[in-house]
Design a protein around this motif. Structure first.
Motif, PDB file in Angstrom:
ATOM      1  N   TRP A 105       0.825  -1.203   0.000  1.00 55.37           N
ATOM      2  CA  TRP A 105       0.000   0.000   0.000  1.00 55.37           C
ATOM      3  C   TRP A 105       0.863   1.259   0.000  1.00 55.37           C
ATOM      4  O   TRP A 105       0.577   2.215  -0.742  1.00 55.37           O
ATOM      5  CB  TRP A 105      -0.928  -0.004   1.215  1.00 55.37           C
ATOM      6  CG  TRP A 105      -1.704   1.273   1.366  1.00 55.37           C
ATOM      7  CD1 TRP A 105      -1.507   2.257   2.285  1.00 55.37           C
ATOM      8  CD2 TRP A 105      -2.787   1.708   0.537  1.00 55.37           C
ATOM      9  NE1 TRP A 105      -2.396   3.287   2.101  1.00 55.37           N
ATOM     10  CE2 TRP A 105      -3.203   2.981   1.033  1.00 55.37           C
ATOM     11  CE3 TRP A 105      -3.452   1.167  -0.561  1.00 55.37           C
ATOM     12  CZ2 TRP A 105      -4.250   3.695   0.454  1.00 55.37           C
ATOM     13  CZ3 TRP A 105      -4.505   1.881  -1.140  1.00 55.37           C
ATOM     14  CH2 TRP A 105      -4.883   3.127  -0.630  1.00 55.37           C
ATOM     15  N   LEU A 106       1.912   1.274   0.814  1.00 59.29           N
ATOM     16  CA  LEU A 106       2.804   2.440   0.829  1.00 59.29           C
ATOM     17  C   LEU A 106       3.514   2.597  -0.514  1.00 59.29           C
ATOM     18  O   LEU A 106       3.768   3.717  -0.962  1.00 59.29           O
ATOM     19  CB  LEU A 106       3.820   2.307   1.959  1.00 59.29           C
ATOM     20  CG  LEU A 106       3.269   2.466   3.379  1.00 59.29           C
ATOM     21  CD1 LEU A 106       4.363   2.228   4.407  1.00 59.29           C
ATOM     22  CD2 LEU A 106       2.645   3.854   3.560  1.00 59.29           C
ATOM     23  N   ASP A 107       3.844   1.479  -1.164  1.00 61.35           N
ATOM     24  CA  ASP A 107       4.437   1.552  -2.500  1.00 61.35           C
ATOM     25  C   ASP A 107       3.480   2.200  -3.481  1.00 61.35           C
ATOM     26  O   ASP A 107       3.870   3.025  -4.317  1.00 61.35           O
ATOM     27  CB  ASP A 107       4.806   0.150  -2.996  1.00 61.35           C
ATOM     28  CG  ASP A 107       6.114  -0.341  -2.404  1.00 61.35           C
ATOM     29  OD1 ASP A 107       6.801   0.474  -1.747  1.00 61.35           O
ATOM     30  OD2 ASP A 107       6.452  -1.518  -2.601  1.00 61.35           O
ATOM     31  N   LEU A 108       2.196   1.814  -3.407  1.00 64.70           N
ATOM     32  CA  LEU A 108       1.204   2.368  -4.321  1.00 64.70           C
ATOM     33  C   LEU A 108       1.047   3.869  -4.095  1.00 64.70           C
ATOM     34  O   LEU A 108       1.077   4.664  -5.046  1.00 64.70           O
ATOM     35  CB  LEU A 108      -0.127   1.647  -4.120  1.00 64.70           C
ATOM     36  CG  LEU A 108      -1.236   1.917  -5.140  1.00 64.70           C
ATOM     37  CD1 LEU A 108      -2.164   0.706  -5.236  1.00 64.70           C
ATOM     38  CD2 LEU A 108      -2.060   3.151  -4.750  1.00 64.70           C
ATOM     39  N   VAL A 109       0.881   4.262  -2.840  1.00 65.49           N
ATOM     40  CA  VAL A 109       0.729   5.680  -2.524  1.00 65.49           C
ATOM     41  C   VAL A 109       1.992   6.452  -2.909  1.00 65.49           C
ATOM     42  O   VAL A 109       1.920   7.562  -3.459  1.00 65.49           O
ATOM     43  CB  VAL A 109       0.418   5.864  -1.025  1.00 65.49           C
ATOM     44  CG1 VAL A 109       0.431   7.344  -0.647  1.00 65.49           C
ATOM     45  CG2 VAL A 109      -0.931   5.240  -0.697  1.00 65.49           C
ATOM     46  N   GLY A 110       3.148   5.861  -2.646  1.00 65.64           N
ATOM     47  CA  GLY A 110       4.397   6.517  -3.009  1.00 65.64           C
ATOM     48  C   GLY A 110       4.527   6.707  -4.512  1.00 65.64           C
ATOM     49  O   GLY A 110       5.044   7.738  -4.969  1.00 65.64           O
ATOM     50  N   GLY A 111       4.055   5.747  -5.291  1.00 66.07           N
ATOM     51  CA  GLY A 111       4.103   5.878  -6.740  1.00 66.07           C
ATOM     52  C   GLY A 111       3.228   7.007  -7.237  1.00 66.07           C
ATOM     53  O   GLY A 111       3.636   7.798  -8.103  1.00 66.07           O
ATOM     54  N   LEU A 112       2.012   7.113  -6.693  1.00 71.94           N
ATOM     55  CA  LEU A 112       1.120   8.204  -7.092  1.00 71.94           C
ATOM     56  C   LEU A 112       1.710   9.555  -6.705  1.00 71.94           C
ATOM     57  O   LEU A 112       1.641  10.521  -7.471  1.00 71.94           O
ATOM     58  CB  LEU A 112      -0.245   8.011  -6.432  1.00 71.94           C
ATOM     59  CG  LEU A 112      -1.070   6.809  -6.908  1.00 71.94           C
ATOM     60  CD1 LEU A 112      -2.340   6.682  -6.070  1.00 71.94           C
ATOM     61  CD2 LEU A 112      -1.421   6.941  -8.382  1.00 71.94           C
ATOM     62  N   ARG A 113       2.288   9.624  -5.509  1.00 65.67           N
ATOM     63  CA  ARG A 113       2.899  10.874  -5.062  1.00 65.67           C
ATOM     64  C   ARG A 113       4.099  11.235  -5.950  1.00 65.67           C
ATOM     65  O   ARG A 113       4.305  12.415  -6.276  1.00 65.67           O
ATOM     66  CB  ARG A 113       3.335  10.741  -3.601  1.00 65.67           C
ATOM     67  CG  ARG A 113       3.852  12.039  -2.993  1.00 65.67           C
ATOM     68  CD  ARG A 113       4.266  11.857  -1.553  1.00 65.67           C
ATOM     69  NE  ARG A 113       3.107  11.522  -0.714  1.00 65.67           N
ATOM     70  CZ  ARG A 113       2.976  10.381  -0.073  1.00 65.67           C
ATOM     71  NH1 ARG A 113       3.924   9.445  -0.154  1.00 65.67           N
ATOM     72  NH2 ARG A 113       1.913  10.152   0.676  1.00 65.67           N
ATOM     73  N   TYR A 114       4.854  10.226  -6.354  1.00 66.80           N
ATOM     74  CA  TYR A 114       6.020  10.461  -7.214  1.00 66.80           C
ATOM     75  C   TYR A 114       5.591  11.065  -8.542  1.00 66.80           C
ATOM     76  O   TYR A 114       6.193  12.035  -9.027  1.00 66.80           O
ATOM     77  CB  TYR A 114       6.746   9.136  -7.432  1.00 66.80           C
ATOM     78  CG  TYR A 114       7.859   9.181  -8.444  1.00 66.80           C
ATOM     79  CD1 TYR A 114       9.080   9.773  -8.136  1.00 66.80           C
ATOM     80  CD2 TYR A 114       7.698   8.634  -9.710  1.00 66.80           C
ATOM     81  CE1 TYR A 114      10.113   9.823  -9.059  1.00 66.80           C
ATOM     82  CE2 TYR A 114       8.709   8.672 -10.647  1.00 66.80           C
ATOM     83  CZ  TYR A 114       9.909   9.268 -10.316  1.00 66.80           C
ATOM     84  OH  TYR A 114      10.921   9.307 -11.249  1.00 66.80           O
ATOM     85  N   ALA A 146      12.987   2.346 -10.181  1.00 58.96           N
ATOM     86  CA  ALA A 146      12.177   1.727  -9.129  1.00 58.96           C
ATOM     87  C   ALA A 146      10.694   2.039  -9.260  1.00 58.96           C
ATOM     88  O   ALA A 146       9.855   1.357  -8.669  1.00 58.96           O
ATOM     89  CB  ALA A 146      12.662   2.193  -7.756  1.00 58.96           C
ATOM     90  N   TYR A 147      10.344   3.066 -10.062  1.00 56.34           N
ATOM     91  CA  TYR A 147       8.947   3.491 -10.176  1.00 56.34           C
ATOM     92  C   TYR A 147       8.336   3.173 -11.544  1.00 56.34           C
ATOM     93  O   TYR A 147       7.166   3.499 -11.777  1.00 56.34           O
ATOM     94  CB  TYR A 147       8.846   5.002  -9.948  1.00 56.34           C
ATOM     95  CG  TYR A 147       9.053   5.435  -8.518  1.00 56.34           C
ATOM     96  CD1 TYR A 147       8.011   5.448  -7.606  1.00 56.34           C
ATOM     97  CD2 TYR A 147      10.316   5.840  -8.087  1.00 56.34           C
ATOM     98  CE1 TYR A 147       8.204   5.851  -6.298  1.00 56.34           C
ATOM     99  CE2 TYR A 147      10.520   6.239  -6.771  1.00 56.34           C
ATOM    100  CZ  TYR A 147       9.463   6.244  -5.887  1.00 56.34           C
ATOM    101  OH  TYR A 147       9.653   6.641  -4.584  1.00 56.34           O
ATOM    102  N   LEU A 148       9.066   2.540 -12.431  1.00 54.15           N
ATOM    103  CA  LEU A 148       8.597   2.392 -13.811  1.00 54.15           C
ATOM    104  C   LEU A 148       7.270   1.642 -13.910  1.00 54.15           C
ATOM    105  O   LEU A 148       6.395   2.007 -14.703  1.00 54.15           O
ATOM    106  CB  LEU A 148       9.657   1.679 -14.657  1.00 54.15           C
ATOM    107  CG  LEU A 148      10.560   2.579 -15.488  1.00 54.15           C
ATOM    108  CD1 LEU A 148      11.635   1.766 -16.188  1.00 54.15           C
ATOM    109  CD2 LEU A 148       9.740   3.350 -16.513  1.00 54.15           C
ATOM    110  N   GLY A 149       7.113   0.569 -13.151  1.00 50.16           N
ATOM    111  CA  GLY A 149       5.868  -0.183 -13.211  1.00 50.16           C
ATOM    112  C   GLY A 149       4.679   0.660 -12.792  1.00 50.16           C
ATOM    113  O   GLY A 149       3.620   0.647 -13.437  1.00 50.16           O
ATOM    114  N   ARG A 150       4.837   1.415 -11.720  1.00 48.65           N
ATOM    115  CA  ARG A 150       3.736   2.244 -11.237  1.00 48.65           C
ATOM    116  C   ARG A 150       3.462   3.416 -12.164  1.00 48.65           C
ATOM    117  O   ARG A 150       2.304   3.795 -12.373  1.00 48.65           O
ATOM    118  CB  ARG A 150       4.049   2.722  -9.810  1.00 48.65           C
ATOM    119  CG  ARG A 150       3.806   1.662  -8.754  1.00 48.65           C
ATOM    120  CD  ARG A 150       4.491   1.969  -7.439  1.00 48.65           C
ATOM    121  NE  ARG A 150       5.937   1.786  -7.522  1.00 48.65           N
ATOM    122  CZ  ARG A 150       6.770   2.056  -6.541  1.00 48.65           C
ATOM    123  NH1 ARG A 150       6.303   2.547  -5.399  1.00 48.65           N
ATOM    124  NH2 ARG A 150       8.071   1.837  -6.679  1.00 48.65           N
TER     125      ARG A 150
END
Length: 420
Positions: free
Chosen positions: A221-230, A356-360
């Motif tokens: 979940w933190l990965d998902l939120v971090g991706g959107l924030r990024y 590290a963020y390419l998938g998201r």
């Protein structure tokens, strides 16, 4: 949970100065796998549509063919997290294997019996769910198989693969239906997807950067939120996503349901609509070929955003074409400009994103294109019924052009360049 160690297929590949992608056997294996998988997709959806029509009412068939979009839209952000955590290669291989096994199993059931619509609906849901994982991983994979200076060329090659798959896959699916019904077409789709798996296994990967390869301590979940924030905070990716959303919203309606209504209104018939679609495909294919051959386009951000504005003007002009030949010519222009913009946006998403963020990042782009943009189709159809094709195409063109204006107004996008 990520690829903490370098596997036997991970090899050091320099970030720049790589072999030209169209001469790199590693990239060509990936393109061959992607092409086979996309041909399988084309045949699959044709077979699904045919089987649904044969087993239910037109309304029921429409629900079956559309139901796969629901899990894909809802789960794609999670699919981006999966791709970033486990690595795009293994996720693509696993998801293609599941897609292949599922479609072949349904083909076997259809050969033996007639289970009705419930099996087709279940298949559509499973396929859409796996697609939610498959698509972000596919988008993240090019950056791991070649250098960043080749990503624009890879986007061109990917565009050519999509055009080839659509051109060859539809007749192949029709032949399968004619020879052995929906069961044979599903079997053909499964076998085409199966071809991609050994090719993907043979694709070599660049070793991950040390900070990206380290094991994660955060939750999904933190990965998902971090991706959107990024994405939201990035000076290029944020405005570029807005531009992609507006461009797709203004493009999808007119070039799908709007074109059908326009052809009916002008008396062009199904064959005339086919010629217009062929013109669009020719233009988009030419844009993909240009990037494949050239490899790098200067001032990439300006090209990606700027080509949307004349492309939008061409969309508006399509509704006012004096005849079918002019409409075909305008469609070529639309395909060329929007195809160029789309490919350049894809290359910028690849090169501007941290590995590290390419998938998201790919998942967010997929949500925009496959989740938000299709909403314009029923709205366009309803609006045409009230105001006619001309005003609706003009409004859609204005929305598409606004995407270009938003991107050009963002300094990060305007100054963005591709590595070279």
């Amino acid at each position: 949970m990520s690829e903490a160690t370098t596997s036997a297929t991970d090899v050091p590949v320099p970030a720049l100065g790589s072999a030209p992608a169209h001469r790199d056997p590693n990239v060509l294996r990936w393109v061959a796998a992607y092409t086979a998988s996309m041909r399988g997709d084309t045949v699959f959806y044709l077979a699904l549509s045919w089987a649904a029509v044969q087993n239910g009412t037109p309304a029921q068939a429409g629900i079956v063919t559309a139901v796969s979009a629901v899990p894909r839209a809802l789960l794609m952000l999670g699919g981006g997290v999966v791709a970033d955590r486990f690595g795009p290669r293994r996720v693509v291989i696993g998801s293609d294997a599941v897609r292949c096994a599922t479609v072949l199993a349904v083909a076997a059931v259809l050969f033996a019996t007639d289970p009705g619509l419930w099996l087709l609906a279940l298949l559509a849901v499973v396929f859409g769910t796996v697609d939610a994982v498959f698509m972000p991983a596919v988008g993240a994979l090019p950056a791991r198989i070649t250098g960043t200076d080749q990503l624009a060329r890879v986007q061109g090659m990917r565009g050519l693969a999509v055009r080839f798959a659509a051109t060859v896959g539809a007749p192949l699916g029709g032949l399968g239906v004619a020879v052995g019904g929906a069961a044979a077409a599903f079997a053909c789709a499964g076998l085409l997807i199966a071809v991609s798996v050994p090719l993907l296994v043979s694709v070599r990967m660049r070793a991950r950067p040390a900070d990206d390869a380290a094991a994660r301590d955060t939750t999904a979940w933190l990965d998902l939120v971090g991706g959107l924030r990024y994405v939201r905070r990035h000076r290029v990716l944020g405005p570029l996503m807005v531009a992609i959303a507006l461009g797709d919203l203004g493009f999808v309606g007119p070039l799908n349901v709007g074109l059908t209504l326009l052809a009916d209104e002008r008396g062009w018939g199904a064959s005339g609509m086919g010629w217009v679609l062929a013109g669009f495909g020719t233009g988009a294919g030419a844009a993909a070929l240009l990037l494949t051959v050239r490899g790098r386009v200067p001032r990439a951000g300006c090209v990606a955003a700027g080509s949307l504005v004349p492309g939008a003007a061409a969309i508006a002009a399509l509704a006012n074409a004096p005849g079918l030949p002019a409409a075909v010519g305008i469609a070529v222009t639309v395909g060329l400009l929007t195809g160029l913009s789309g490919a350049m946006c894809g290359a910028l998403l690849q090169t501007q994103s941290e590995p590290a963020y390419l998938g998201r990042v790919t998942a967010v782009g997929g949500i925009v294109s496959l989740g938000v943009a299709p909403l314009s189709m029923p709205l366009s159809a309803a609006a045409v019924g009230v105001w006619g094709t001309g005003p609706v195409f003009a409004v859609s063109a204005a929305v598409c052009a606004l995407g270009g204006v938003v991107a050009l107004a963002a300094p990060g996008v305007r100054r963005a360049e591709l590595p070279g």
